[in-house]
Design a protein around this motif. Structure first.
Motif, PDB file in Angstrom:
ATOM      1  N   PRO A  14       0.815  -1.225   0.000  1.00  0.00           N
ATOM      2  CA  PRO A  14       0.000   0.000   0.000  1.00  0.00           C
ATOM      3  C   PRO A  14       0.845   1.271   0.000  1.00  0.00           C
ATOM      4  O   PRO A  14       0.539   2.217  -0.725  1.00  0.00           O
ATOM      5  N   VAL A  15       1.905   1.282   0.806  1.00  0.00           N
ATOM      6  CA  VAL A  15       2.775   2.462   0.838  1.00  0.00           C
ATOM      7  C   VAL A  15       3.488   2.629  -0.495  1.00  0.00           C
ATOM      8  O   VAL A  15       3.602   3.736  -1.037  1.00  0.00           O
ATOM      9  N   GLY A  16       3.966   1.523  -1.047  1.00  0.00           N
ATOM     10  CA  GLY A  16       4.642   1.591  -2.341  1.00  0.00           C
ATOM     11  C   GLY A  16       3.715   2.049  -3.442  1.00  0.00           C
ATOM     12  O   GLY A  16       4.126   2.798  -4.349  1.00  0.00           O
ATOM     13  N   ALA A  17       2.444   1.629  -3.391  1.00  0.00           N
ATOM     14  CA  ALA A  17       1.480   2.053  -4.404  1.00  0.00           C
ATOM     15  C   ALA A  17       1.261   3.558  -4.339  1.00  0.00           C
ATOM     16  O   ALA A  17       1.218   4.240  -5.365  1.00  0.00           O
ATOM     17  N   VAL A  18       1.124   4.090  -3.119  1.00  0.00           N
ATOM     18  CA  VAL A  18       0.921   5.532  -2.960  1.00  0.00           C
ATOM     19  C   VAL A  18       2.135   6.301  -3.456  1.00  0.00           C
ATOM     20  O   VAL A  18       2.007   7.314  -4.158  1.00  0.00           O
ATOM     21  N   LEU A  19       3.328   5.825  -3.116  1.00  0.00           N
ATOM     22  CA  LEU A  19       4.541   6.522  -3.537  1.00  0.00           C
ATOM     23  C   LEU A  19       4.689   6.504  -5.056  1.00  0.00           C
ATOM     24  O   LEU A  19       5.116   7.492  -5.660  1.00  0.00           O
ATOM     25  N   ARG A  20       4.340   5.383  -5.683  1.00  0.00           N
ATOM     26  CA  ARG A  20       4.438   5.293  -7.144  1.00  0.00           C
ATOM     27  C   ARG A  20       3.459   6.251  -7.825  1.00  0.00           C
ATOM     28  O   ARG A  20       3.778   6.852  -8.852  1.00  0.00           O
ATOM     29  N   LEU A  21       2.258   6.382  -7.274  1.00  0.00           N
ATOM     30  CA  LEU A  21       1.227   7.184  -7.923  1.00  0.00           C
ATOM     31  C   LEU A  21       1.198   8.626  -7.443  1.00  0.00           C
ATOM     32  O   LEU A  21       0.387   9.411  -7.925  1.00  0.00           O
ATOM     33  N   LEU A  22       2.075   8.975  -6.516  1.00  0.00           N
ATOM     34  CA  LEU A  22       2.132  10.361  -6.049  1.00  0.00           C
ATOM     35  C   LEU A  22       2.529  11.298  -7.180  1.00  0.00           C
ATOM     36  O   LEU A  22       1.970  12.390  -7.328  1.00  0.00           O
ATOM     37  N   GLY A  23       3.500  10.861  -8.005  1.00  0.00           N
ATOM     38  CA  GLY A  23       3.937  11.687  -9.132  1.00  0.00           C
ATOM     39  C   GLY A  23       2.831  11.949 -10.138  1.00  0.00           C
ATOM     40  O   GLY A  23       2.529  13.105 -10.448  1.00  0.00           O
ATOM     41  N   PRO A  24       2.175  10.899 -10.686  1.00  0.00           N
ATOM     42  CA  PRO A  24       1.072  11.136 -11.620  1.00  0.00           C
ATOM     43  C   PRO A  24      -0.056  11.966 -11.032  1.00  0.00           C
ATOM     44  O   PRO A  24      -0.642  12.809 -11.719  1.00  0.00           O
ATOM     45  N   ALA A  25      -0.374  11.751  -9.745  1.00  0.00           N
ATOM     46  CA  ALA A  25      -1.450  12.527  -9.116  1.00  0.00           C
ATOM     47  C   ALA A  25      -1.081  13.999  -9.021  1.00  0.00           C
ATOM     48  O   ALA A  25      -1.894  14.884  -9.321  1.00  0.00           O
ATOM     49  N   ALA A  26       0.170  14.283  -8.616  1.00  0.00           N
ATOM     50  CA  ALA A  26       0.613  15.668  -8.522  1.00  0.00           C
ATOM     51  C   ALA A  26       0.652  16.328  -9.897  1.00  0.00           C
ATOM     52  O   ALA A  26       0.294  17.503 -10.047  1.00  0.00           O
ATOM     53  N   LEU A  27       1.069  15.575 -10.915  1.00  0.00           N
ATOM     54  CA  LEU A  27       1.104  16.122 -12.272  1.00  0.00           C
ATOM     55  C   LEU A  27      -0.302  16.399 -12.782  1.00  0.00           C
ATOM     56  O   LEU A  27      -0.546  17.412 -13.448  1.00  0.00           O
ATOM     57  N   ASP A  28      -1.251  15.512 -12.468  1.00  0.00           N
ATOM     58  CA  ASP A  28      -2.637  15.711 -12.896  1.00  0.00           C
ATOM     59  C   ASP A  28      -3.234  16.953 -12.245  1.00  0.00           C
ATOM     60  O   ASP A  28      -3.902  17.757 -12.907  1.00  0.00           O
ATOM     61  N   LEU A  29      -2.987  17.123 -10.962  1.00  0.00           N
ATOM     62  CA  LEU A  29      -3.477  18.312 -10.259  1.00  0.00           C
ATOM     63  C   LEU A  29      -2.813  19.567 -10.819  1.00  0.00           C
ATOM     64  O   LEU A  29      -3.469  20.609 -11.008  1.00  0.00           O
ATOM     65  N   SER A  30      -1.518  19.492 -11.111  1.00  0.00           N
ATOM     66  CA  SER A  30      -0.807  20.634 -11.695  1.00  0.00           C
ATOM     67  C   SER A  30      -1.371  20.995 -13.060  1.00  0.00           C
ATOM     68  O   SER A  30      -1.478  22.178 -13.404  1.00  0.00           O
ATOM     69  N   THR A  31      -1.738  19.980 -13.845  1.00  0.00           N
ATOM     70  CA  THR A  31      -2.331  20.227 -15.158  1.00  0.00           C
ATOM     71  C   THR A  31      -3.614  21.033 -15.029  1.00  0.00           C
ATOM     72  O   THR A  31      -3.845  21.999 -15.762  1.00  0.00           O
ATOM     73  N   THR A  32      -4.469  20.640 -14.082  1.00  0.00           N
ATOM     74  CA  THR A  32      -5.730  21.354 -13.871  1.00  0.00           C
ATOM     75  C   THR A  32      -5.485  22.803 -13.487  1.00  0.00           C
ATOM     76  O   THR A  32      -6.133  23.724 -14.004  1.00  0.00           O
ATOM     77  N   VAL A  33      -4.538  23.024 -12.597  1.00  0.00           N
ATOM     78  CA  VAL A  33      -4.219  24.391 -12.161  1.00  0.00           C
ATOM     79  C   VAL A  33      -3.679  25.217 -13.320  1.00  0.00           C
ATOM     80  O   VAL A  33      -4.088  26.367 -13.541  1.00  0.00           O
ATOM     81  N   LEU A  34      -2.758  24.640 -14.102  1.00  0.00           N
ATOM     82  CA  LEU A  34      -2.152  25.375 -15.210  1.00  0.00           C
ATOM     83  C   LEU A  34      -3.172  25.693 -16.305  1.00  0.00           C
ATOM     84  O   LEU A  34      -3.151  26.787 -16.883  1.00  0.00           O
ATOM     85  N   ILE A 149      -5.196  10.670  -3.617  1.00  0.00           N
ATOM     86  CA  ILE A 149      -4.004  11.499  -3.408  1.00  0.00           C
ATOM     87  C   ILE A 149      -4.277  12.936  -3.841  1.00  0.00           C
ATOM     88  O   ILE A 149      -3.887  13.899  -3.154  1.00  0.00           O
ATOM     89  N   GLU A 150      -4.968  13.110  -4.974  1.00  0.00           N
ATOM     90  CA  GLU A 150      -5.242  14.462  -5.470  1.00  0.00           C
ATOM     91  C   GLU A 150      -6.145  15.238  -4.523  1.00  0.00           C
ATOM     92  O   GLU A 150      -5.953  16.446  -4.311  1.00  0.00           O
ATOM     93  N   VAL A 151      -7.142  14.562  -3.945  1.00  0.00           N
ATOM     94  CA  VAL A 151      -8.017  15.236  -2.980  1.00  0.00           C
ATOM     95  C   VAL A 151      -7.212  15.694  -1.767  1.00  0.00           C
ATOM     96  O   VAL A 151      -7.368  16.828  -1.277  1.00  0.00           O
ATOM     97  N   VAL A 152      -6.317  14.830  -1.291  1.00  0.00           N
ATOM     98  CA  VAL A 152      -5.478  15.192  -0.139  1.00  0.00           C
ATOM     99  C   VAL A 152      -4.585  16.381  -0.482  1.00  0.00           C
ATOM    100  O   VAL A 152      -4.438  17.328   0.316  1.00  0.00           O
ATOM    101  N   LEU A 153      -3.981  16.359  -1.672  1.00  0.00           N
ATOM    102  CA  LEU A 153      -3.117  17.474  -2.082  1.00  0.00           C
ATOM    103  C   LEU A 153      -3.920  18.763  -2.248  1.00  0.00           C
ATOM    104  O   LEU A 153      -3.455  19.847  -1.877  1.00  0.00           O
ATOM    105  N   LEU A 154      -5.134  18.642  -2.805  1.00  0.00           N
ATOM    106  CA  LEU A 154      -5.965  19.826  -3.017  1.00  0.00           C
ATOM    107  C   LEU A 154      -6.364  20.462  -1.695  1.00  0.00           C
ATOM    108  O   LEU A 154      -6.223  21.675  -1.504  1.00  0.00           O
ATOM    109  N   VAL A 155      -6.851  19.637  -0.772  1.00  0.00           N
ATOM    110  CA  VAL A 155      -7.329  20.149   0.510  1.00  0.00           C
ATOM    111  C   VAL A 155      -6.172  20.520   1.439  1.00  0.00           C
ATOM    112  O   VAL A 155      -6.228  21.525   2.152  1.00  0.00           O
ATOM    113  N   GLY A 156      -5.111  19.707   1.409  1.00  0.00           N
ATOM    114  CA  GLY A 156      -4.027  19.919   2.354  1.00  0.00           C
ATOM    115  C   GLY A 156      -2.939  20.863   1.884  1.00  0.00           C
ATOM    116  O   GLY A 156      -2.190  21.402   2.704  1.00  0.00           O
TER     117      GLY A 156
END
Length: 224
Positions: A14-34, A149-156
């Motif tokens: 579970p931790v490894g899955a979150v760490l692997r997908l943290l990058g794509p989630a952050a990039l997706d959120l960044s895309t929306t903002v940009l 992950i994106e919801v956590v990044l957005l809210v947090g």
């Protein structure tokens, strides 16, 4: 025939899955903002024309980063698709559609934001394709983890940063809350928003399935 051979399935923790997908989630959120920042400075038709270059960017990056091999016909198809999307955007611009005016400096910033969003979405999709091809995740599983992950990044991260920012940026965070109140008071608007959420819930796993089976270039074409 897939463009890349699938590797043997791997089951990350579970931790490894979150760490692997943290990058794509952050990039997706960044895309929306940009994209949002670019639409504040440029007409939507111009943003669409810049965004159509994503097909070429994904094709080039997938060749360099993933070793995907394309035939001449594939490159011709990419060029034709890109040209078609550019023509649609040009026709929309010539039709008189306009966006917020911000002067030359504002337009330049809008172009840079749009180009940045093209790069972030391309890299994010290629990372997702890599994980799907390696059979690390099922599409629904990958969508669910990334969305969380994106919801956590957005809210947090994103909202606190807007509230802490000086000047007009603070107002953007307040606009989010006011928009939520307006949607909650308007039944028709709330219905459209829920319908959009339902469509996205179906589109995201289907889109990732396309990336895992046929590559991100076809996924971009479908998204456009």
């Amino acid at each position: 025939e897939p463009l890349l051979e699938k590797a043997a399935p791997i089951k990350p923790s579970p931790v490894g899955a979150v760490l692997r997908l943290l990058g794509p989630a952050a990039l997706d959120l960044s895309t929306t903002v940009l994209v949002t920042l670019s639409l504040q400075r440029l007409p939507a038709s111009v943003v669409q024309m810049i965004g159509s270059s994503c097909i070429v960017v994904v094709a080039l990056l997938s060749r360099v980063l993933l070793g995907t091999r394309y035939h001449r016909g594939h490159w011709v198809g990419v060029a034709v698709a890109c040209a078609g999307l550019a023509l649609i955007g040009t026709a929309s611009a010539l039709g008189g559609n306009s966006g917020p005016a911000g002067g030359v400096s504002g337009a330049l910033a809008g172009v840079l934001y749009a180009l940045g969003s093209t790069l972030t979405v391309a890299v994010g999709w290629l990372l997702e394709e890599k994980f799907l091809r390696a059979r690390l995740f099922e599409p629904m599983q990958q969508v669910g983890i990334e969305g969380t992950i994106e919801v956590v990044l957005l809210v947090g991260v994103a909202f606190p940063a807007l509230w802490a920012a000086p000047g007009d940026d603070r107002g953007h965070a307040e606009d989010v809350l006011e928009s939520a109140r307006v949607v909650g008071r308007d039944g028709a608007l709330l219905g459209f928003c829920l319908a959009l959420v339902a469509c996205l819930a179906a589109d995201n796993p289907l889109s990732q399935s396309v990336a895992g089976r046929a590559g991100s270039v076809l996924r971009v074409f479908g998204a456009e």
